[in-house]
Design an enzyme around this catalytic site. Structure first.
Site, short mmCIF file in Angstrom:
data_model
loop_
_atom_site.label_atom_id
_atom_site.label_comp_id
_atom_site.label_asym_id
_atom_site.label_seq_id
_atom_site.Cartn_x
_atom_site.Cartn_y
_atom_site.Cartn_z
N HIS A 71 0.82 -1.22 0.00
CA HIS A 71 0.00 0.00 0.00
C HIS A 71 0.85 1.27 0.00
O HIS A 71 0.39 2.33 -0.40
CB HIS A 71 -0.98 0.00 1.19
CG HIS A 71 -0.38 0.40 2.50
ND1 HIS A 71 0.01 -0.50 3.46
CD2 HIS A 71 -0.11 1.62 3.03
CE1 HIS A 71 0.49 0.13 4.50
NE2 HIS A 71 0.43 1.43 4.28
N ASP A 101 0.03 -7.33 1.59
CA ASP A 101 0.63 -6.01 1.77
C ASP A 101 2.16 -6.06 1.78
O ASP A 101 2.81 -5.44 2.63
CB ASP A 101 0.13 -5.36 3.05
CG ASP A 101 0.21 -3.84 2.99
OD1 ASP A 101 0.38 -3.30 1.88
OD2 ASP A 101 0.10 -3.19 4.06
N SER A 176 4.78 2.59 7.98
CA SER A 176 4.42 1.44 7.17
C SER A 176 5.58 0.97 6.31
O SER A 176 6.21 1.77 5.61
CB SER A 176 3.23 1.77 6.27
OG SER A 176 2.07 1.97 7.03
#
Length: 321
Positions: A71, A101, A176
């Protein structure tokens, strides 16, 4: 010893564990800036052209291979990676799997510091440390514990994710894709999400899932072998120090097998996924390129001895190319 002194010693031990882990993985952690085109804005962007988002990642291949979240790089027109030493590179997307992911990038650099990957299973309550770039605050370290394992996360606008690591380490936008490491600085997961409006609920993709995806990317990129081949794909990993001493190994690294091609010489020799090759043809093997070099100097039908680690023991097989 007084209670105060005991508390101080315990605090020092905790601080030393976090400091050591951060120092070991820090050089392999990267900042990722993105250009997603007009209409996007990132106040922490290093320049107007990279205004489409911010994330983290970590180097797992000394030849410029980097892991991050799918993402993070989704719909990016251009990706810029900044290393811990300040150098910046445009990155190419090797592969992306939004279902778990995980994405792999590559930059045009070599001999880079590599994050060591863990091998021991995680336990609930275990100390873990996250390193990333939350809100553009580069190379930020947060610590906590493994709160739970095998979690499922489903939220609007994202794929349902399973088998996640739940931690109470602080995770914010920009974290992230960064590594989640144990007290020895070995990667055990990759930070992926936080639960909105909740305190102390962070989630990471476990290392086994990451390895599986990397193996699939390698398989998709590979072309049918021309001439000589062993039929394996893998990555450089650090050998556990206790195992290294116990087996009297002179090398610190080996090549962990992530993919064995069906019907290949490696499969016939009963090499398996997660075996760690340490030598071939009498020479040390510490990464895939070395194995390729050793294999390519032979002809089809020739035999080479291969030494590998499995289950804490060193084993040997003969592979017919």
């Amino acid at each position: 010893m007084s209670t105060f002194e005991q508390d101080a010693l315990a605090l020092d031990a905790y601080s030393n564990a976090v400091t050591t882990a951060a120092e070991r993985v820090g050089p392999a952690v990267v900042r990722i800036d993105l250009d997603r085109g007009p209409g996007r804005h990132n106040r922490y962007a290093p320049s107007p052209e990279f205004n489409g988002g911010l994330g983290s990642g970590f180097i797992f291949g000394s030849d410029g291979q980097i892991l991050t979240n799918a993402h993070v790089v989704d719909k990016a027109k251009r990706i810029r990676v900044t290393l811990a030493d300040g150098r910046s590179f445009d990155a190419g997307l090797v592969g992306s799997d939004p279902n778990v992911d995980v994405a792999v990038l590559r930059i045009g650099a070599d001999r880079l510091p590599v994050a060591e990957l863990g091998r021991a299973p995680l336990k609930v309550g275990q100390l873990v440390i996250a390193v990333g770039n939350p809100y553009g605050l580069n190379w930020t370290v947060t610590a906590g514990v493994v709160s739970a394992l095998g979690r499922t996360l489903e939220a609007p606008g994202m794929h349902k994710m399973t088998n996640l690591i739940q931690t109470d380490t602080s995770i914010n936008p920009g974290n992230s894709g960064g590594p989640l490491v144990d007290s020895a600085g070995r990667v055990v997961g990759m930070t992926t999400a936080m639960m909105p409006m909740a305190q102390g609920l962070g989630f990471s993709v476990p290392l086994d899932t990451i390895k599986s995806v990397v193996g699939q990317f390698a398989k998709q990129r590979s072309t049918p072998p021309v001439g000589v081949s062993m039929g394996v794909g893998g990555m450089r990993v650090k050998i556990d120090e206790a195992l290294q001493r116990g087996l009297s190994l002179a090398q610190q690294f080996g090549m962990e097998i992530l993919e064995v091609r069906s019907g290949s010489p490696a499969e016939h020799a009963e090499l398996k996924r997660l075996d760690v090759i340490v030598s071939a043809d009498g020479e040390a093997v510490t990464e895939p390129r070395e194995l390729q070099r050793l294999v390519r100097r032979h002809s089809v039908g020739e035999k080479i001895p291969v030494s590998f680690l499995r289950g804490g023991k060193q084993r040997k097989v003969t592979v017919v190319l």
